[in-house]
Enzyme design. Sequence first.
Site, PDB file in Angstrom:
ATOM      1  N   ASP A 116       6.800   0.917   0.133  1.00 37.82           N
ATOM      2  CA  ASP A 116       5.898   0.837  -1.027  1.00 37.82           C
ATOM      3  C   ASP A 116       5.769  -0.636  -1.409  1.00 37.82           C
ATOM      4  O   ASP A 116       6.638  -1.450  -1.088  1.00 37.82           O
ATOM      5  CB  ASP A 116       6.461   1.639  -2.217  1.00 37.82           C
ATOM      6  CG  ASP A 116       5.387   2.062  -3.208  1.00 37.82           C
ATOM      7  OD1 ASP A 116       4.981   3.252  -3.185  1.00 37.82           O
ATOM      8  OD2 ASP A 116       4.923   1.208  -3.987  1.00 37.82           O
ATOM      9  N   ASN A 139      -0.269   6.854   3.305  1.00 32.71           N
ATOM     10  CA  ASN A 139      -0.457   7.640   2.084  1.00 32.71           C
ATOM     11  C   ASN A 139      -0.824   6.795   0.861  1.00 32.71           C
ATOM     12  O   ASN A 139      -1.422   7.319  -0.087  1.00 32.71           O
ATOM     13  CB  ASN A 139       0.856   8.416   1.821  1.00 32.71           C
ATOM     14  CG  ASN A 139       0.908   9.011   0.448  1.00 32.71           C
ATOM     15  OD1 ASN A 139       0.255  10.024   0.183  1.00 32.71           O
ATOM     16  ND2 ASN A 139       1.642   8.386  -0.462  1.00 32.71           N
ATOM     17  N   LYS A 189     -12.400   7.292   0.766  1.00 37.62           N
ATOM     18  CA  LYS A 189     -11.795   8.555   1.222  1.00 37.62           C
ATOM     19  C   LYS A 189     -12.677   9.256   2.256  1.00 37.62           C
ATOM     20  O   LYS A 189     -12.160   9.882   3.184  1.00 37.62           O
ATOM     21  CB  LYS A 189     -11.503   9.465   0.022  1.00 37.62           C
ATOM     22  CG  LYS A 189     -10.438   8.908  -0.929  1.00 37.62           C
ATOM     23  CD  LYS A 189      -9.099   8.645  -0.246  1.00 37.62           C
ATOM     24  CE  LYS A 189      -7.979   8.328  -1.226  1.00 37.62           C
ATOM     25  NZ  LYS A 189      -6.707   8.029  -0.561  1.00 37.62           N
ATOM     26  N   TYR A 242     -13.941   4.828  -4.617  1.00 38.64           N
ATOM     27  CA  TYR A 242     -12.858   5.719  -4.154  1.00 38.64           C
ATOM     28  C   TYR A 242     -13.401   6.746  -3.156  1.00 38.64           C
ATOM     29  O   TYR A 242     -12.814   6.976  -2.097  1.00 38.64           O
ATOM     30  CB  TYR A 242     -12.251   6.408  -5.382  1.00 38.64           C
ATOM     31  CG  TYR A 242     -11.046   7.269  -5.093  1.00 38.64           C
ATOM     32  CD1 TYR A 242      -9.818   6.703  -4.758  1.00 38.64           C
ATOM     33  CD2 TYR A 242     -11.123   8.657  -5.169  1.00 38.64           C
ATOM     34  CE1 TYR A 242      -8.702   7.508  -4.503  1.00 38.64           C
ATOM     35  CE2 TYR A 242     -10.014   9.459  -4.917  1.00 38.64           C
ATOM     36  CZ  TYR A 242      -8.811   8.878  -4.584  1.00 38.64           C
ATOM     37  OH  TYR A 242      -7.716   9.676  -4.336  1.00 38.64           O
TER      38      TYR A 242
HETATM   39  N1  LIG Z   1      -2.740  12.636  -7.387  1.00 40.83           N
HETATM   40  C1  LIG Z   1      -3.834  13.226  -6.969  1.00 40.83           C
HETATM   41  O1  LIG Z   1      -4.385  14.094  -7.671  1.00 40.83           O
HETATM   42  C2  LIG Z   1      -4.445  12.874  -5.657  1.00 40.83           C
HETATM   43  C3  LIG Z   1      -5.509  13.666  -5.213  1.00 40.83           C
HETATM   44  C4  LIG Z   1      -6.090  13.373  -3.982  1.00 40.83           C
HETATM   45  C5  LIG Z   1      -5.625  12.327  -3.236  1.00 40.83           C
HETATM   46  N2  LIG Z   1      -4.600  11.561  -3.690  1.00 40.83           N
HETATM   47  C6  LIG Z   1      -4.152  10.467  -2.835  1.00 40.83           C
HETATM   48  O2  LIG Z   1      -2.778  10.642  -2.568  1.00 40.83           O
HETATM   49  C7  LIG Z   1      -2.180   9.384  -2.295  1.00 40.83           C
HETATM   50  C8  LIG Z   1      -0.905   9.245  -3.112  1.00 40.83           C
HETATM   51  O3  LIG Z   1      -1.263   9.334  -4.465  1.00 40.83           O
HETATM   52  P1  LIG Z   1      -0.254   9.857  -5.596  1.00 40.83           P
HETATM   53  O4  LIG Z   1      -0.924  10.922  -6.340  1.00 40.83           O
HETATM   54  O5  LIG Z   1       1.083  10.107  -5.021  1.00 40.83           O
HETATM   55  O6  LIG Z   1      -0.241   8.566  -6.534  1.00 40.83           O
HETATM   56  P2  LIG Z   1       0.956   7.673  -7.106  1.00 40.83           P
HETATM   57  O7  LIG Z   1       0.290   6.672  -7.988  1.00 40.83           O
HETATM   58  O8  LIG Z   1       2.013   8.540  -7.696  1.00 40.83           O
HETATM   59  O9  LIG Z   1       1.546   6.970  -5.804  1.00 40.83           O
HETATM   60  C9  LIG Z   1       0.872   5.953  -5.131  1.00 40.83           C
HETATM   61  C10 LIG Z   1       1.892   4.978  -4.590  1.00 40.83           C
HETATM   62  O10 LIG Z   1       1.176   3.984  -3.844  1.00 40.83           O
HETATM   63  C11 LIG Z   1       1.783   2.723  -4.099  1.00 40.83           C
HETATM   64  N3  LIG Z   1       0.859   1.632  -3.811  1.00 40.83           N
HETATM   65  C12 LIG Z   1      -0.200   1.203  -4.546  1.00 40.83           C
HETATM   66  N4  LIG Z   1      -0.767   0.131  -3.956  1.00 40.83           N
HETATM   67  C13 LIG Z   1      -0.066  -0.097  -2.817  1.00 40.83           C
HETATM   68  C14 LIG Z   1      -0.154  -1.064  -1.785  1.00 40.83           C
HETATM   69  N5  LIG Z   1      -1.084  -2.026  -1.809  1.00 40.83           N
HETATM   70  N6  LIG Z   1       0.736  -1.004  -0.758  1.00 40.83           N
HETATM   71  C15 LIG Z   1       1.703  -0.057  -0.741  1.00 40.83           C
HETATM   72  N7  LIG Z   1       1.852   0.870  -1.706  1.00 40.83           N
HETATM   73  C16 LIG Z   1       0.985   0.846  -2.726  1.00 40.83           C
HETATM   74  C17 LIG Z   1       2.168   2.790  -5.577  1.00 40.83           C
HETATM   75  O11 LIG Z   1       3.173   1.819  -5.886  1.00 40.83           O
HETATM   76  C18 LIG Z   1       2.657   4.231  -5.690  1.00 40.83           C
HETATM   77  O12 LIG Z   1       4.056   4.317  -5.447  1.00 40.83           O
HETATM   78  C19 LIG Z   1      -3.249   8.343  -2.595  1.00 40.83           C
HETATM   79  O13 LIG Z   1      -3.848   7.942  -1.378  1.00 40.83           O
HETATM   80  C20 LIG Z   1      -4.255   9.095  -3.442  1.00 40.83           C
HETATM   81  O14 LIG Z   1      -5.554   8.561  -3.312  1.00 40.83           O
HETATM   82  C21 LIG Z   1      -3.996  11.817  -4.891  1.00 40.83           C
END
Ligand SMILES: NC(=O)c1ccc[n+]([C@@H]2O[C@H](COP(=O)([O-])OP(=O)(O)OC[C@H]3O[C@@H](n4cnc5c(N)ncnc54)[C@H](O)[C@@H]3O)[C@@H](O)[C@H]2O)c1
Length: 274
Positions: free
Chosen positions: A37, A90, A159, A155
């Site tokens: 991360d 991710n 995606k 976004y």
């Molecule tokens: N939460 C949702 O409802 C949802 C829905 C669809 C897709 N997603 C996708 O799932 C994935 C994870 O999201 P989440 O919900 O766990 O969010 P989250 O914010 O809990 O986790 C995201 C993580 O990515 C890390 N991050 C951010 N920028 C970064 C970088 N430049 N390099 C490395 N790490 C980095 C952050 O520090 C964080 O730990 C993302 O790609 C998001 O687009 C999430």
Amino acid sequence: MNLFKDKVAIVTGAASGIGQALCEELGRRGALVIVTDINSEGAEKVASAIQAHGGRATAREVDVSKEEDVQNIVERTVSEHGRLDFMFNNAGIDIGGELRDLRTEHWRRVIDINLWGVIYGSSAAYQVMVKQGYGHIVNTASMVGLFPLPMETAYVTAKHAVVGFSGSLYIEAAALGVHVSVICPDFVKSSFYKDSKHINVDEAQLISQIPDFVYVSPQRCALIALRGVARKKLIVTVGIFSKLLWGLYRYTPTFFLLGQRIYARRLRRLRIGP
Ligand SMILES: NC(=O)c1ccc[n+]([C@@H]2O[C@H](COP(=O)([O-])OP(=O)(O)OC[C@H]3O[C@@H](n4cnc5c(N)ncnc54)[C@H](O)[C@@H]3O)[C@@H](O)[C@H]2O)c1
């Protein structure tokens, strides 16, 4: 059969939410997990918790928008452990708002992390996996990688590209023994919504519009994602809305877009400024 036992997996964006849950579940199933991360302290905590439960995990700081960071973690993993079985690309962020309010720097940040991060991770892992003759690349997209959503052009663009990229690579990689999956969740209860930015939008109101019952937990998301990966599925939807809305968009796009226009009108009321 436990597909993940004694396998080596890298997970990006693993300090929180879906990435953290993937690491914990992989750790439980006996994989050696490289927890990466941009938030190194958060990654350390996740790795320590996995170790405390008897699993194997190492934390590394990786910014997925930096190609050298991603290349280095893949090379280091292979040199230390001799193989790479799973690459979970991710990490992701959201900067939303109407296109008229988004600036180039917003677009760059979203594309750099959500799309380039996936391309860097997939390309670096693919070089290794093609040589090995096995491996599985798992990219996290979103349900909005499958259909459009207003006020989220940056976004949604990233995606959609992740879904297109993953599908194309899925076909290309099959003959070389490498599998590809793309995870498309709907609403997952993580820090994602709190950390996302919406330009000129009343964010508190925006988030409060999503009722609590629609969310799935990151743990459930990870279980569904890993089940899809084990079945070598290309598109793995997570949550009922992802499946239903994707189906609606494919079978009746006109009806779907009409619904989205009504939704956009409601969202516009949350606009701050002229
Ligand atoms: N939460 C949702 O409802 C949802 C829905 C669809 C897709 N997603 C996708 O799932 C994935 C994870 O999201 P989440 O919900 O766990 O969010 P989250 O914010 O809990 O986790 C995201 C993580 O990515 C890390 N991050 C951010 N920028 C970064 C970088 N430049 N390099 C490395 N790490 C980095 C952050 O520090 C964080 O730990 C993302 O790609 C998001 O687009 C999430």
